[in-house]
Design an enzyme around this catalytic site. Structure first.
Site, PDB file in Angstrom:
ATOM      1  N   GLU A 106      -1.974   0.789  -8.710  1.00 24.95           N
ATOM      2  CA  GLU A 106      -3.399   0.367  -8.818  1.00 24.95           C
ATOM      3  C   GLU A 106      -4.385   1.443  -8.224  1.00 24.95           C
ATOM      4  O   GLU A 106      -3.574   1.988  -7.174  1.00 24.95           O
ATOM      5  CB  GLU A 106      -3.406  -1.495  -7.845  1.00 24.95           C
ATOM      6  CG  GLU A 106      -4.711  -1.188  -7.873  1.00 24.95           C
ATOM      7  CD  GLU A 106      -5.444  -2.816  -6.532  1.00 24.95           C
ATOM      8  OE1 GLU A 106      -3.660  -3.508  -7.046  1.00 24.95           O
ATOM      9  OE2 GLU A 106      -5.784  -2.805  -5.554  1.00 24.95           O
ATOM     10  N   ASP A 154     -14.692  -7.238  -9.559  1.00 22.49           N
ATOM     11  CA  ASP A 154     -14.424  -7.699  -7.661  1.00 22.49           C
ATOM     12  C   ASP A 154     -16.344  -8.148  -7.998  1.00 22.49           C
ATOM     13  O   ASP A 154     -16.631  -7.373  -8.382  1.00 22.49           O
ATOM     14  CB  ASP A 154     -15.369  -6.203  -7.123  1.00 22.49           C
ATOM     15  CG  ASP A 154     -15.232  -6.354  -5.447  1.00 22.49           C
ATOM     16  OD1 ASP A 154     -14.633  -6.459  -5.286  1.00 22.49           O
ATOM     17  OD2 ASP A 154     -16.892  -6.708  -5.001  1.00 22.49           O
ATOM     18  N   HIS A 179      -9.957  -8.801  -7.775  1.00 21.37           N
ATOM     19  CA  HIS A 179     -10.100  -8.316  -5.996  1.00 21.37           C
ATOM     20  C   HIS A 179     -10.310  -9.063  -5.640  1.00 21.37           C
ATOM     21  O   HIS A 179     -11.453  -9.710  -5.643  1.00 21.37           O
ATOM     22  CB  HIS A 179     -10.428  -6.480  -6.665  1.00 21.37           C
ATOM     23  CG  HIS A 179     -10.520  -6.229  -5.015  1.00 21.37           C
ATOM     24  ND1 HIS A 179     -11.935  -5.990  -3.841  1.00 21.37           N
ATOM     25  CD2 HIS A 179      -9.731  -5.938  -3.544  1.00 21.37           C
ATOM     26  CE1 HIS A 179     -11.738  -5.189  -2.692  1.00 21.37           C
ATOM     27  NE2 HIS A 179     -10.154  -5.475  -2.306  1.00 21.37           N
ATOM     28  N   GLU A 201     -11.726  -2.251  -8.203  1.00 16.74           N
ATOM     29  CA  GLU A 201     -12.512  -3.030  -7.267  1.00 16.74           C
ATOM     30  C   GLU A 201     -13.980  -1.887  -6.520  1.00 16.74           C
ATOM     31  O   GLU A 201     -14.522  -2.245  -5.870  1.00 16.74           O
ATOM     32  CB  GLU A 201     -11.407  -3.098  -5.907  1.00 16.74           C
ATOM     33  CG  GLU A 201     -10.853  -1.729  -4.788  1.00 16.74           C
ATOM     34  CD  GLU A 201      -9.898  -1.771  -4.635  1.00 16.74           C
ATOM     35  OE1 GLU A 201      -8.852  -2.562  -4.571  1.00 16.74           O
ATOM     36  OE2 GLU A 201      -9.998  -2.117  -3.021  1.00 16.74           O
ATOM     37  N   ASP A 246      -0.394  -0.012  -4.737  1.00 17.65           N
ATOM     38  CA  ASP A 246      -1.568  -0.267  -4.561  1.00 17.65           C
ATOM     39  C   ASP A 246      -1.925   1.494  -3.532  1.00 17.65           C
ATOM     40  O   ASP A 246      -2.153   2.066  -2.311  1.00 17.65           O
ATOM     41  CB  ASP A 246      -2.136  -0.947  -3.849  1.00 17.65           C
ATOM     42  CG  ASP A 246      -4.404  -0.865  -3.574  1.00 17.65           C
ATOM     43  OD1 ASP A 246      -4.541   0.643  -4.620  1.00 17.65           O
ATOM     44  OD2 ASP A 246      -4.699  -1.559  -3.434  1.00 17.65           O
ATOM     45  N   LYS A 259       0.642  -1.202   0.082  1.00 16.61           N
ATOM     46  CA  LYS A 259       0.067   0.098  -0.053  1.00 16.61           C
ATOM     47  C   LYS A 259       0.615   1.417  -0.095  1.00 16.61           C
ATOM     48  O   LYS A 259       1.746   1.458   0.916  1.00 16.61           O
ATOM     49  CB  LYS A 259      -0.968   0.023   1.343  1.00 16.61           C
ATOM     50  CG  LYS A 259      -1.524  -0.756   1.395  1.00 16.61           C
ATOM     51  CD  LYS A 259      -3.291  -0.675   0.319  1.00 16.61           C
ATOM     52  CE  LYS A 259      -4.098  -2.122   0.249  1.00 16.61           C
ATOM     53  NZ  LYS A 259      -5.428  -1.648  -0.896  1.00 16.61           N
TER      54      LYS A 259
HETATM   55  C1  LIG Z   1      -9.602  -1.146   1.970  1.00 17.68           C
HETATM   56  C2  LIG Z   1      -8.940  -2.256   2.009  1.00 17.68           C
HETATM   57  O1  LIG Z   1      -9.128  -3.066   2.712  1.00 17.68           O
HETATM   58  C3  LIG Z   1      -8.667  -1.956  -0.051  1.00 17.68           C
HETATM   59  O2  LIG Z   1      -7.734  -1.371   0.937  1.00 17.68           O
HETATM   60  C4  LIG Z   1      -8.534  -3.400  -0.319  1.00 17.68           C
HETATM   61  C5  LIG Z   1      -7.548  -3.363  -1.365  1.00 17.68           C
HETATM   62  O3  LIG Z   1      -7.411  -2.284  -1.870  1.00 17.68           O
HETATM   63  C6  LIG Z   1      -7.284  -4.218  -1.832  1.00 17.68           C
HETATM   64  O4  LIG Z   1      -7.091  -5.649  -1.387  1.00 17.68           O
HETATM   65  O5  LIG Z   1      -6.289  -4.616  -2.973  1.00 17.68           O
HETATM   66 MG   LIG Z   2      -6.582  -2.530  -3.996  1.00 18.27          MG
END
Ligand SMILES: C[C@H](O)[C@@H](O)CC(=O)C(=O)O
Ligand SMILES: [Mg+2]
Length: 446
Positions: free
Chosen positions: A276, A328, A355, A305, A250, A222
């Site tokens: 992402e 999704d 996703h 997603e 992401d 992330k």
């Molecule tokens: C809020 C969710 O956990 C999100 O962060 C999921 C996500 O973006 C992903 O799995 O890709």
């Molecule tokens: Mg994501």
């Protein structure tokens, strides 16, 4: 054989306090409580079977989706299962076209999440009545029957029913072999579990070490809140996984378009495969601009997603705005709308990398991606399905991962059913877990 008239639809608000451990945290959602609007349908058939469906939410707001499910239930209760599945496209259109409810959509937001939860329950029940896991029910359908489940409204400028038919017929070649291959080897996955934004360096290192030991070779991290922290975390994870394993980033919609290009350019040294959700999920042209700017760096754009519906996916494909398409199972209108998107992705030759994660998303989407490989795409190139290691213990038929691959489920249904004990304890706000939390008690959670 499909049978029975639907006699009851019940929906509940089930929430897991994942925010306590920062699980699922990202640059836009720092404290998600993974939750579900959970639907159970019953029929008058004397077989004891029920259909279970869900849509994924982040805690607050689940009660809104629950209301939307109740509002839509008049279209479901008293319906004959045979009538539904023999003209599934019509039933889908009925649910998405209620003359009053569509005003609070249409086909987006809470009302569409509710549609997904209901239809997921119907598909679960249908697969159970046929005695097959959902992926196999789909694989065994002939192209005409599959197409009869899809509402092509608004996408015929990108994919006609005739073209979709041709895709399915062409993919019949080698189908049996691909099914065998999936049953023995499974579908390749990647993990997001090591690097949620709220995890400490120490946690990241520990989880990454374990994941490498377990055979994972593809990792998502992330990013998006703080550039220096992103550089630090990307360096850490790249050093841990080495140059040959795959890394994805992401940002969960954190940036402006220009900002996304500049920020990701500064992370290019870590060789990410994709960025992402760099910006708003509705900004088709913004995604196209980012894709174009990052292509020379070898970084693709992935999104999906939070794409409301097949129309957004259509435009993303038409505008060459993405390199990886992330369906999704609970945001789009169930299997029906996902089939439309899988077929469009095939026509535009964009790999689908679903996703998953959340609560139940891995359980559901594995069926769709297995079907995609066996009966539509026929390819594993540049493809993998997300995996997140949370909350599987609450499901009656949890996913099975072997050597970082999803193994095809064997139980009948859509793997949507949760354990009764879990839905009772985590019901919001009356379940015992929430009663303790709301009254200020510390609780021990796995
Ligand atoms: C809020 C969710 O956990 C999100 O962060 C999921 C996500 O973006 C992903 O799995 O890709
Ligand atoms: Mg994501």
């Amino acid at each position: 054989m499909v049978r029975g008239r639907i006699t009851a639809l019940a929906v509940s608000d089930v929430r897991f306090p994942t925010s306590l451990g920062h699980h699922g945290s990202d640059a836009m959602h720092p404290d998600p409580d993974y939750s579900a609007a959970y639907v159970v349908i019953e029929t008058d058939a004397h077989d004891g079977l029920k259909g279970y469906g869900l849509t994924f939410t982040l805690g607050k707001g689940t009660e809104v989706v629950v209301c939307a499910v109740n509002a839509l239930s008049t279209h479901v209760v008293h319906k004959d299962m045979e009538e539904i599945v023999s003209n599934f496209r019509n039933f889908y259109r009925q649910l998405t076209s209620d003359g009053q409810l569509r005003w609070i959509g249409p086909e987006k937001g809470a009302v569409h999440l509710a549609t997904a939860a209901i239809l997921n329950a119907v598909w679960d029940l249908w697969a159970k009545q046929e005695g097959k896991p959902l992926w196999k029910l789909l694989v065994d359908m002939d192209p005409k029957q599959l197409l009869s489940c899809i509402d092509f409204r608004y996408i015929t400028d990108a994919l006609t029913e005739e073209e979709a038919y041709e895709i399915l017929v062409n993919s019949l070649l080698g189908k049996k072999e691909r099914e065998e291959q999936m049953l023995t080897r499974g579908y390749p996955a990647y993990t997001t579990s090591c690097a949620w934004l709220g995890y400490s360096d120490q946690q990241l290192k520990q989880l990454c070490t374990k994941a490498l030991k377990d055979g994972w070779t593809r990792f998502k991290v992330k990013v998006g809140a703080d550039l220096q922290d992103d550089i630090h975390r990307c360096r850490l994870i790249r050093e841990m996984i080495g140059p040959d394993n795959i890394l994805m980033l992401d940002a969960n919609q954190r940036w402006e378009v220009k900002e996304a290009i500049e920020w990701v350019t500064k992370l290019a040294e870590f060789k990410p495969l994709w960025i992402e959700e760099p910006t708003s999920p509705d900004d088709v042209l913004g995604h196209a601009a980012i894709s174009k700017a990052l292509a020379p760096l070898g970084i693709g754009v992935a999104t999906g997603e939070q794409c409301h519906n097949k129309v957004i996916f259509k435009q993303l494909l038409q505008a060459k705005a993405l390199s990886y398409l992330q369906i999704d199972s609970c945001r789009l209108g169930s299997v029906n709308e996902n089939l439309a998107v899988l077929l469009m992705a095939k026509k535009f030759q964009i790999p689908v990398c679903p996703h998953a994660g959340g609560v139940g998303l891995c359980e559901l989407v594995q069926h769709l991606i297995l079907f995609d490989y066996i009966a539509i795409s026929g390819s594993l190139e540049n493809r993998m399905c997300e995996y997140v290691d949370h909350l599987h213990e609450h499901f009656k038929y949890p996913v099975i991962i072997k050597k970082a691959c999803y193994m095809p489920p064997q139980d009948a249904g859509y793997s949507t059913e949760m354990k009764e004990d879990s839905t009772r304890k985590y019901q919001f706000p009356q379940g015992e877990v929430w009663q303790k939390l709301l009254s200020g008690h510390k609780i021990h959670l796995p």
